[in-house]
Every structure is written in C-alpha cells, then in structure tokens.
Design an enzyme around this catalytic site. Structure first.
Site, short mmCIF file in Angstrom:
data_model
loop_
_atom_site.label_atom_id
_atom_site.label_comp_id
_atom_site.label_asym_id
_atom_site.label_seq_id
_atom_site.Cartn_x
_atom_site.Cartn_y
_atom_site.Cartn_z
N TYR A 128 0.80 -1.23 0.00
CA TYR A 128 0.00 0.00 0.00
C TYR A 128 0.83 1.28 0.00
O TYR A 128 0.28 2.36 -0.15
CB TYR A 128 -0.94 0.02 1.21
CG TYR A 128 -2.24 -0.73 0.96
CD1 TYR A 128 -2.25 -2.12 0.88
CD2 TYR A 128 -3.45 -0.06 0.80
CE1 TYR A 128 -3.44 -2.81 0.64
CE2 TYR A 128 -4.63 -0.74 0.57
CZ TYR A 128 -4.62 -2.11 0.48
OH TYR A 128 -5.79 -2.79 0.24
N LYS B 243 2.42 -15.35 4.06
CA LYS B 243 2.70 -16.27 2.95
C LYS B 243 4.20 -16.50 2.97
O LYS B 243 4.91 -16.20 2.01
CB LYS B 243 2.21 -15.63 1.64
CG LYS B 243 2.30 -16.53 0.42
CD LYS B 243 1.27 -17.63 0.38
CE LYS B 243 1.52 -18.53 -0.83
NZ LYS B 243 0.57 -19.66 -0.90
N ASP C 66 -3.61 -18.25 1.96
CA ASP C 66 -4.57 -19.04 1.17
C ASP C 66 -5.32 -20.03 2.08
O ASP C 66 -6.54 -20.16 2.01
CB ASP C 66 -3.88 -19.74 -0.01
CG ASP C 66 -2.59 -20.44 0.34
OD1 ASP C 66 -2.11 -20.29 1.49
OD2 ASP C 66 -2.04 -21.15 -0.52
N ASP D 297 -6.62 -6.75 3.93
CA ASP D 297 -7.71 -6.19 3.11
C ASP D 297 -8.57 -7.33 2.57
O ASP D 297 -9.80 -7.27 2.64
CB ASP D 297 -7.10 -5.39 1.95
CG ASP D 297 -8.16 -4.85 1.00
OD1 ASP D 297 -9.16 -4.29 1.51
OD2 ASP D 297 -8.01 -5.01 -0.22
N ASP E 125 -12.66 -8.90 3.97
CA ASP E 125 -13.89 -9.00 3.18
C ASP E 125 -14.50 -10.40 3.35
O ASP E 125 -15.73 -10.54 3.44
CB ASP E 125 -13.63 -8.70 1.69
CG ASP E 125 -13.87 -7.22 1.35
OD1 ASP E 125 -13.78 -6.38 2.26
OD2 ASP E 125 -14.14 -6.92 0.17
C1 IPM Z 1 -10.76 -1.10 2.70
C2 IPM Z 1 -10.81 -0.64 1.27
C3 IPM Z 1 -9.60 0.22 0.98
C4 IPM Z 1 -8.36 -0.62 1.20
C5 IPM Z 1 -9.58 0.88 -0.42
C6 IPM Z 1 -10.84 1.65 -0.70
C7 IPM Z 1 -8.37 1.74 -0.61
O1 IPM Z 1 -10.89 -1.74 0.40
O2 IPM Z 1 -10.80 -0.24 3.60
O3 IPM Z 1 -10.70 -2.31 2.95
O4 IPM Z 1 -7.91 -1.32 0.28
O5 IPM Z 1 -7.83 -0.59 2.31
MN MN Z 2 -11.07 -3.64 1.43
#
Ligand code: IPM
Ligand code: MN
Length: 344
Positions: free
Chosen positions: A135, A186, A219, A243, A247
C-alpha cells in the site's frame, strides 16, 4: 460534560446516508452519557475533486489533525479515475495519521444469517497492518502501454512496523478469554517479508506465554475462514492480506453491511478514524437502501476508543437487539438508523 472534537467525512456514494444515521445514534448516546461532540464536516470526495481538482489539501489535513477522532463514510466514485480518491483521501489519512492498527471485528450476531452452514459461534478480530506493505505506493511503470511494459509495486515491511502491530495483537489476544493469536502471511513464498513477520511474531510471542499462537498461510487462512471460522480468536496480518481476508470475514458474518472498522493510532499522537468496511456502492447511492449498521458499529468502536465504554456497549446492545429481530424485513437506511437511535 466531556467534550470531544469530531471530524466527519461522509465521502462518496452511500457515505453521506450511512454517516447521517451514525451521527443520529451518536447524538442520542452522547446526550444519554453527558458527552458533547463538536463536529466539523469535511466535504471531501468526488464532488470536491470535480469542483476544485484537489482531493485533500495540506491545510485541511492540518485542521483534521486537531480533532480527537474521525468518522468516515466511504470513498470512491466511478467518475473519478481509480485510485485518485482512494490514495489521495483514505490512504492519505491512514498514512499521515499513522493508523498502524486496522481493527476489524468479525462477529456473527444472533439473528444474522451467515452464508455458511455452521452453527458454531463466529467471534474473532482481524488486526490488519495499516501503513506498510504494497500500500505504500513504491513502484512505477516503465515503457507504459508498450509490449515491453514493466510494472513494479513494492511491498515495504519494516521491523518496527511489523513489531508494533504484532505487539498490539498479542495485547488484544491476551485480554480475550481464548487468548489465541494467528499470524497470517505467505512465508513459504514471500521469504523476505514473510521471514521478517514470522521472526518478529515468534520473538514477541516469548513475552506473552499465556497466548497460544498459530501460523497460517493466507490461502489456507482464507479457506479456514469459510470452513472453520470458529478456530479464530485474534488474527494479525499485513495490509494487503488483511484487506482481502477482512472482506471474507465480513461475508461470513452476514455481509459488509454489518462490518465496522477502526483505523487506530494507539499512541494518540494523531486522531484515529472509524469507518464501515464497505465501499461507496454508487449503484445504490441516494436511494436509502444502504444498511447503516456498519457505520453505527463503527461509532461504537469510536466511543470505545475515546474510553466511553458504557456508551459503546449501549450502541452495541442496540445493534445486537435490532439484528436479533431484523429477519428479512426490508427497511430503509433511515428506518434502521431511527430504530437503532431509538433503542439507546
Ligand atoms: C478497505 C478498502 C480500501 C483498502 C480501499 C478503498 C483503498 O478496500 O478499507 O478495505 O484497500 O484498504
Ligand atoms: Mn477492502
């Protein structure tokens, strides 16, 4: 009365709608617990960029830096080139305020239907590193647009950066009943960064003999999030892996409409920032279809960060009881916000 300065950045898409409900709940809980929030709204995001050509000026940054805490809605818009707002606003704040802890709880609340068939409780937290890894924006393109194009995107990992987030994760694990910490990386392929993370993790572990430790490649961790989420208590990982796996964590706990997060600087030298994990969802923006619950839970995290634990618990209770009885009822953004505020 305790006073706090709050910077509010509603941002793009559904951001303003969910933030309005978050603030509704905050106002309610503030008056109940005799807290006062001096709010400054910052109109940043796509429309500001279109109007001025700037994303976030140094002057605005300096103003925001004076606040105690930040509430952010969402960032990103299809009319702005990808990355401009993400890098220029969200990541700029995370990096400038050294938000090295990106705290993302993953809890399956009672009443919420998980896409998983599991009946086991899901209740873990992911601590994602917030200031390093791929990042940082170290890289570039050579011979752009030609068949010889080269792209380099470097992942930056420092001993200090890894150690401070790993130490925070051990502290968290040590304060939870299960006292279990899993490092996700990893290190079978990323020998340099993975090696640094693994060595640092093993060294810090010696200071926390009460915490049981585990290691998973990213993974495999992704698979176990889906097949055996109950095995996790606290997870620590780097910025990009964090990140992605958060999700997945959000999805198994009922979706990103419920996932809260804190971008935290534990030193308190800079304001920490709380935001829902979801994005700006431009397809449903302005229709009062977005679920403000993730923002409201982010408000609970914000209160806890300020040391207002009773107020935070009150918000969490309101959310938990709403989720318990929510079912499949179709409610608007404001309906849910009103219900949550009313339950305080
Ligand atoms: C998150 C989002 C951000 C990230 C993006 C929008 C830059 O996906 O907060 O998880 O990748 O951190
Ligand atoms: Mn994200």
């Amino acid at each position: 009365m305790k006073k706090f300065n709050l910077a509010v950045i509603p941002g793009d898409g559904i951001g303003p709608e969910v933030v309005a409900e978050g603030l509704k709940v905050l106002d309610r809980v503030a008056s109940k617990y005799d807290l006062s929030f001096d709010k400054v709204h910052y109109d940043l995001g796509a429309s500001h960029w279109h109007a001025t050509g700037e994303v976030l000026s140094d002057e605005t940054m300096a103003e925001i830096a004076k606040s105690d805490v930040i509430l952010l809605g969402a960032v990103g818009d299809p009319t702005v080139p990808s990355g401009v707002l993400e890098r220029g606003l969200l990541l700029k704040l995370r990096f400038a305020f050294d938000h090295y802890i990106n705290l993302r709880p993953a809890k399956l609340h009672k009443g919420v239907i998980s896409p998983l068939a599991t009946t086991e409780p899901i209740d873990f937290i992911v601590i994602r590193e917030g200031t390093e890894g791929p990042y940082v924006g170290a890289g570039g393109n050579l011979a752009s647009g030609t068949e010889h194009e080269i792209a380099v995107e470097e992942s930056l990992n420092t001993r200090r950066g890894a150690e401070r987030v790993i130490r925070f994760a051990f502290e968290q694990a040590s304060s939870r009943p299960r006292k279990k910490l899993t490092l996700v990386h990893k290190n079978n392929v990323l020998l340099f960064a993975g090696g640094l993370w693994t060595r640092t993790f093993n060294e810090v572990a010696k200071e926390y003999p009460e915490v049981s430790t585990d290691y998973l490649h990213v993974d495999a961790a992704s698979m176990f999030f889906v097949t055996h989420p109950e095995r996790f208590d606290v997870v620590v990982t780097d910025n990009l892996f964090g990140d992605i796996v958060t999700d997945i964590a959000a999805a198994i706990c009922g979706g990103i409409g419920l996932a809260a997060s804190g971008n935290i600087n534990p030193t308190r030298l800079f304001p920490s920032m709380f935001e829902p994990v979801h994005g700006s969802a431009p397809d449903i923006a302005g229709k009062s279809l977005a679920d403000p619950t993730a923002t409201v839970m982010s408000v609970a995290m914000l209160l806890a960060h300020l040391g207002e634990h009773e107020a935070a618990a009150d918000v969490e209770r309101a959310v938990a009881s709403d989720l318990l009885t929510r079912g499949n009822a179709k409610r608007s953004t404001t309906d849910i916000g009103n219900a949550l505020a009313g339950a305080i």
